[in-house]
Design a protein around this motif. Structure first.
Motif, PDB file in Angstrom:
ATOM      1  N   LEU A  61       0.850  -1.219  -0.071  1.00 19.43           N
ATOM      2  CA  LEU A  61      -0.070   0.015  -0.189  1.00 19.43           C
ATOM      3  C   LEU A  61       0.869   1.170   0.223  1.00 19.43           C
ATOM      4  N   ASP A  62       2.092   1.224   0.720  1.00 24.07           N
ATOM      5  CA  ASP A  62       2.840   2.150   0.862  1.00 24.07           C
ATOM      6  C   ASP A  62       4.235   1.826   1.430  1.00 24.07           C
ATOM      7  N   ARG A  63       5.222   2.559   1.623  1.00 26.16           N
ATOM      8  CA  ARG A  63       6.569   1.833   1.952  1.00 26.16           C
ATOM      9  C   ARG A  63       6.532   1.231   3.255  1.00 26.16           C
ATOM     10  N   ARG A  64       5.556   1.639   4.110  1.00 24.99           N
ATOM     11  CA  ARG A  64       5.501   0.666   5.469  1.00 24.99           C
ATOM     12  C   ARG A  64       4.465  -0.189   5.511  1.00 24.99           C
ATOM     13  N   THR A  65       3.322  -0.223   4.665  1.00 31.78           N
ATOM     14  CA  THR A  65       2.105  -1.099   4.811  1.00 31.78           C
ATOM     15  C   THR A  65       2.059  -1.890   3.708  1.00 31.78           C
ATOM     16  N   ASN A  66       1.867  -3.243   3.972  1.00 33.99           N
ATOM     17  CA  ASN A  66       1.402  -4.408   3.084  1.00 33.99           C
ATOM     18  C   ASN A  66      -0.077  -4.669   2.960  1.00 33.99           C
ATOM     19  N   TYR A  67      -0.635  -5.103   1.924  1.00 35.37           N
ATOM     20  CA  TYR A  67      -1.934  -5.647   2.139  1.00 35.37           C
ATOM     21  C   TYR A  67      -1.706  -7.149   1.601  1.00 35.37           C
ATOM     22  N   TYR A  68      -2.909  -7.915   1.851  1.00 30.35           N
ATOM     23  CA  TYR A  68      -3.120  -9.093   1.538  1.00 30.35           C
ATOM     24  C   TYR A  68      -4.297  -9.406   0.822  1.00 30.35           C
TER      25      TYR A  68
END
Length: 89
Positions: A61-68
């Motif tokens: 999603l951004d440099r710090r946040t992943n999505y699954y």
């Protein structure tokens, strides 16, 4: 799915029922079901296992946040599990 732990199966079900949740979203949902806090050291290695087994895809999603997001293989595994469970009701 027979080779997943119950915790991994729960993670998969949460991801399947949510639109591209972040790791934190998954953690919150599973934590409320378990009525306890899920630590990062337990959560993320298990999410990585689901990714490695091609049941879940991980995006950024951004440099710090992943999505699954569940894969077609993951959906198929859930369907097969539900069919197996249904025969024992």
């Amino acid at each position: 799915m027979h080779d997943l732990t119950g915790f991994q199966r729960d993670l998969l079900y949460v991801i399947a029922g949510t639109d591209e949740p972040s790791g934190q979203d998954v953690k919150t949902e599973v934590g409320s079901y378990y009525s306890s806090d899920i630590n990062h050291g337990r959560l993320y290695p298990n999410l990585d296992t689901l990714v490695n087994k091609d049941l879940v895809e991980k995006g950024e999603l951004d440099r710090r946040t992943n999505y699954y997001e569940i894969t077609e293989t993951g959906r198929q595994q859930i369907q097969e599990r539900r069919e197996w469970e249904a025969q024992y009701r």
